[in-house]
Motif scaffolding. Structure first.
Motif, PDB file in Angstrom:
ATOM      1  N   ILE A  37       6.861   2.064 -39.952  1.00  0.00           N
ATOM      2  CA  ILE A  37       8.005   2.984 -39.890  1.00  0.00           C
ATOM      3  C   ILE A  37       7.469   4.402 -40.064  1.00  0.00           C
ATOM      4  N   ASP A  38       7.685   5.239 -39.036  1.00  0.00           N
ATOM      5  CA  ASP A  38       7.061   6.570 -39.002  1.00  0.00           C
ATOM      6  C   ASP A  38       7.800   7.616 -39.843  1.00  0.00           C
ATOM      7  N   ARG A  39       9.110   7.441 -39.994  1.00  0.00           N
ATOM      8  CA  ARG A  39       9.893   8.413 -40.758  1.00  0.00           C
ATOM      9  C   ARG A  39      10.971   7.677 -41.535  1.00  0.00           C
ATOM     10  N   VAL A  40      11.233   8.161 -42.748  1.00  0.00           N
ATOM     11  CA  VAL A  40      12.317   7.617 -43.564  1.00  0.00           C
ATOM     12  C   VAL A  40      13.256   8.760 -43.938  1.00  0.00           C
ATOM     13  N   LEU A  41      14.544   8.553 -43.722  1.00  0.00           N
ATOM     14  CA  LEU A  41      15.550   9.535 -44.130  1.00  0.00           C
ATOM     15  C   LEU A  41      16.306   8.975 -45.332  1.00  0.00           C
ATOM     16  N   LEU A  42      16.560   9.828 -46.298  1.00  0.00           N
ATOM     17  CA  LEU A  42      17.320   9.412 -47.483  1.00  0.00           C
ATOM     18  C   LEU A  42      18.535  10.315 -47.646  1.00  0.00           C
ATOM     19  N   HIS A  43      19.680   9.708 -47.920  1.00  0.00           N
ATOM     20  CA  HIS A  43      20.811  10.532 -48.352  1.00  0.00           C
ATOM     21  C   HIS A  43      21.121  10.226 -49.808  1.00  0.00           C
ATOM     22  N   ASP A  44      22.051  10.970 -50.368  1.00  0.00           N
ATOM     23  CA  ASP A  44      22.254  10.869 -51.813  1.00  0.00           C
ATOM     24  C   ASP A  44      22.667   9.474 -52.275  1.00  0.00           C
ATOM     25  N   LEU A  45      23.527   8.804 -51.507  1.00  0.00           N
ATOM     26  CA  LEU A  45      24.005   7.503 -51.987  1.00  0.00           C
ATOM     27  C   LEU A  45      22.933   6.427 -51.897  1.00  0.00           C
TER      28      LEU A  45
ATOM     29  N   TRP B  93      -0.136  13.974 -33.213  1.00  0.00           N
ATOM     30  CA  TRP B  93       1.091  14.783 -33.250  1.00  0.00           C
ATOM     31  C   TRP B  93       2.178  14.141 -34.109  1.00  0.00           C
ATOM     32  N   ALA B  94       2.128  12.802 -34.223  1.00  0.00           N
ATOM     33  CA  ALA B  94       3.163  12.120 -34.997  1.00  0.00           C
ATOM     34  C   ALA B  94       2.929  12.277 -36.500  1.00  0.00           C
ATOM     35  N   TRP B  95       1.740  12.679 -36.874  1.00  0.00           N
ATOM     36  CA  TRP B  95       1.356  12.781 -38.285  1.00  0.00           C
ATOM     37  C   TRP B  95       1.197  14.239 -38.718  1.00  0.00           C
ATOM     38  N   ASP B  96       0.451  14.999 -37.920  1.00  0.00           N
ATOM     39  CA  ASP B  96       0.132  16.369 -38.335  1.00  0.00           C
ATOM     40  C   ASP B  96       1.383  17.246 -38.374  1.00  0.00           C
ATOM     41  N   SER B  97       2.399  16.894 -37.575  1.00  0.00           N
ATOM     42  CA  SER B  97       3.593  17.729 -37.523  1.00  0.00           C
ATOM     43  C   SER B  97       4.353  17.722 -38.850  1.00  0.00           C
ATOM     44  N   VAL B  98       4.137  16.715 -39.694  1.00  0.00           N
ATOM     45  CA  VAL B  98       4.828  16.677 -40.988  1.00  0.00           C
ATOM     46  C   VAL B  98       3.866  16.744 -42.174  1.00  0.00           C
TER      47      VAL B  98
END
Lengths: 459, 207
Positions: free
Chosen positions: A27-35, B201-206
């Motif tokens: 999983i490349d990105r994880v988003l979290l909200h307050d709940l 690019w998928a890593w360095d950008s963040v």
């Protein structure tokens, strides 16, 4: 072998094949909200784990925060402890938190594309079913529960069973006054709320290609309302132009490398889809829901339908509607323009364009809740807030507000609300509240006329 | 996670289609709440009248069904919000199994993370079980056996059901998936190193 957009992203993220259709996915990105986010961070710590990759985790409070002008973390007292918990965990773990009033703060599925946290070809999860919204940029984005979110935070991976591929094509040109919201509501009305269960949905066809990026986010947002936890649109020049220069977008040579990778993502011409549906975009009229499920929807020119079963009868009863009568003209008490479906700058422009010199009808409470701090600032820079306020709308701070009513903001019992959000469930906007889902333009039309109205008839 | 092997008991019918997770637990109850203690708020908009007393029309309020460990439901049960609190609420009400023709995807996953078994059976069969239960409230019993993948109806018929092999095993053993995945830490690190080389690019950008 020919592959779909979904296949390409899935295949490239398999860390381990677990057999029988299961994979351990990166999983490349994880988003979290307050709940869900604050709870998951606490859970990870309590179970003795560290965050696997805090640099890939992004948090923003949106659900349990007041959207009243001048709000603070304490304005909605019920959410204050949750927000303080999120702040503390963010400090401890080093994740990025976009706090109230800061650029980047906003509804999680509005701020993620806005900051280019989500990019084509990435995998992304959030403890929120509308995470599918982010598929509009050409990513594989889906909602998970608390346990799966904890797993991702602790390992940066998730065990998933491969869903099947479904393609929904929209061919032809949309008519005037018809939007992405109407496109997806019409599909849910035709195919039902379970049509996408077990599928990753790709939206395609000439009408989808013609949609601006923000409208594609709206389209993908309601994938879960069709049963699909993943919805996506293939990336193209429209996507690249939207993303270029945003805060977390690649730059320089890496932007060029990313573009090359992104151009290879669209489904191959002979790729196999397990199910294909096709809709004539030119035949879609502005939609309005009449019941308590998004599939209970009609064209605004239609009558309230005859009930087919007990569920329909219960919905008519809850909504206080009579089968066979025109839905247009039904008196409205509230209007809500906002939510991760329809709170972006283009949505607010669409709604404002309907106003003209008219005012909100007497007795109607009308709110505009911009989707993010950036949307709010951009809208104010072009004077949209002043136009809404002059017409009698309340202009508020960013947050989920009346879409989920987790922050003390509710529609009163028995009141009828035309809402640009995504769920017309019983009690969703408050106990006894009656919700009609529609586009921002239709919501504006309802506010001005004090009744459900065909935006095309306003002139 | 609480392991699940088998359950025998009363099955309570709640056959309305599209019961969403907002109906199971309103979001307001989840703000700042712990996962324990949600049971009393389950289905609260349907279960209680405006004055807070029990709604006699709501099936789960009937004496015969109050302690039922099995819920008979309609299609698309658990659609809508991803809130895992819906599963915690049902378990807090004493439920261990939901039998429905179909489930919302995310809810279905969440069930397996907690030890609430979701079983898919044909709608007509669920209606028959509900009729049998109604014919003899409080007496007609249903057994759900995960190991054998069978539902034993009140009339004694063993009906097979399908369940994903991986999820079945995890549920029988009450597996900790995080511990399992952490055993693959080297594979994950290797994947990340390869991907970082292939998609900087998928890593360095963040970073």
């Amino acid at each position: 072998m020919a592959r779909t957009l979904f296949d390409k992203i899935w295949d490239s993220h398999v860390v381990a094949d677990l057999g029988e259709g299961w994979s351990l996915l990166h999983i490349d990105r994880v988003l979290l909200h307050d709940l869900s986010g604050a709870r998951a961070l606490r859970e990870v710590a309590e179970r003795g784990h560290a965050l696997a990759r805090p640099d890939l985790v992004f948090a923003t409070p949106d659900h349990a925060v007041s959207t009243a002008p001048g709000r603070t973390a304490e304005t909605f007292a019920g959410g204050a402890a949750t927000l303080h918990g999120l702040r503390q965990r963010a400090r401890e773990t080093g994740i990025r938190l976009f706090d109230l009033g800061q650029p980047g703060n906003g509804i999680v599925h509005v701020m993620a594309p806005e900051l280019a946290i989500v990019l084509p070809g990435l995998t992304l999860v959030c403890g929120d079913s509308h995470t599918c919204t982010n598929g509009g940029v050409g990513a594989l984005a889906f909602g998970v529960g608390a346990s799966e979110l904890t797993h991702v935070l602790a390992t940066q991976t998730l065990m998933q069973r491969r869903p099947r591929n479904l393609r929904l094509r929209y061919e032809g040109r949309l008519g005037a006054g018809v939007t992405a919201k109407d496109m997806i509501l019409a599909a849910i009305g035709r195919y039902g709320t379970a049509a996408g269960t077990g599928f990753a949905v790709e939206y395609a066809g000439s009408a989808v290609r013609a949609l601006p990026l923000e409208a594609r986010l709206t389209l993908c947002n309601l994938s879960i309302e069709m049963g699909a936890k993943m919805g996506m649109v293939a990336p193209d020049d429209t996507s690249f132009e939207y993303l270029a220069g945003r805060r977390f977008a690649p730059r320089g040579a890496q932007w060029e490398a990313a573009l090359a990778a992104w151009r290879a993502l669209p489904s191959d011409p002979d790729a196999h889809f397990d199910v294909e549906h096709s809709l004539d975009a030119s035949a879609i009229a502005p939609q309005i829901t009449w019941g308590n499920s998004p599939e209970q929807v009609v064209a605004v020119t239609d009558p309230v339908p005859q009930p087919r079963h007990a569920g329909d009868r219960a919905a008519l009863d809850y909504m206080g509607l009579e089968a066979g009568r025109p839905i247009a003209g039904t008196k409205v008490d509230w209007v809500f323009i906002g939510s991760c479906t329809n709170s972006r700058l283009s949505d607010l422009r669409e709604a404002a364009a309907v106003l003209g010199a008219r005012r909100v009808a007497p007795g109607v409470t009308a709110w505009v809740v911009p989707g993010s701090e950036q949307v709010k600032r951009d809208a104010e820079a072009e004077g949209l807030h002043a136009r809404f306020q002059a017409a009698g709308f309340e202009w508020r701070e960013p947050g989920c507000s009346l879409c989920v009513a987790a922050n003390g903001e509710t529609v009163p019992s028995g009141a009828r609300c035309v809402s640009t959000s995504n769920r017309n469930f019983v009690g969703r906007q408050g106990t006894g509240a009656r919700t009609h889902l529609a586009s921002p333009a239709m919501a504006a039309a309802a506010a001005l006329t004090g009744a459900i109205a065909d935006v095309r008839s306003l002139g | 996670m609480q392991p699940f092997r088998t359950v025998t008991g009363i099955a309570a019918p709640l056959l309305r289609a599209n019961i969403d997770t907002d109906m199971i637990i309103p979001v307001q109850r989840l703000v700042g709440a712990s996962r324990d203690g949600l049971g009393p708020y389950g289905f609260e908009r349907f279960r209680y009248l405006a004055d807070g007393s029990d709604n006699p029309e709501f099936p789960l309020n009937r004496k015969a069904f109050r302690t039922a460990p099995i819920l008979l439901a309609g299609e698309n049960f658990g659609c809508g919000s991803s809130r895992e609190g819906a599963v915690w609420t049902l378990m807090g009400m004493g439920l261990r199994c939901v039998i429905a023709p179909s489930f919302g995807d995310i809810f279905h996953n969440n069930c397996f993370q907690n030890g609430l078994l979701p079983v898919r059976l044909p709608e007509a069969l669920i209606r028959r079980i509900a009729e049998a239960v109604e014919a003899s409230p409080g007496n007609a019993r249903v057994t759900v056996d995960l190991e054998r993948q069978e539902v034993i109806t009140p009339w004694g018929e063993a009906v097979p059901f399908a369940v994903d092999a991986r999820k079945k095993q995890a549920m029988l053993e009450g597996l900790d998936e995080i511990a399992l995945t952490k055993q693959r830490a080297e594979e994950i690190a290797a994947w990340q190193a390869r991907d970082r080389a292939a998609r900087p690019w998928a890593w360095d950008s963040v970073s």
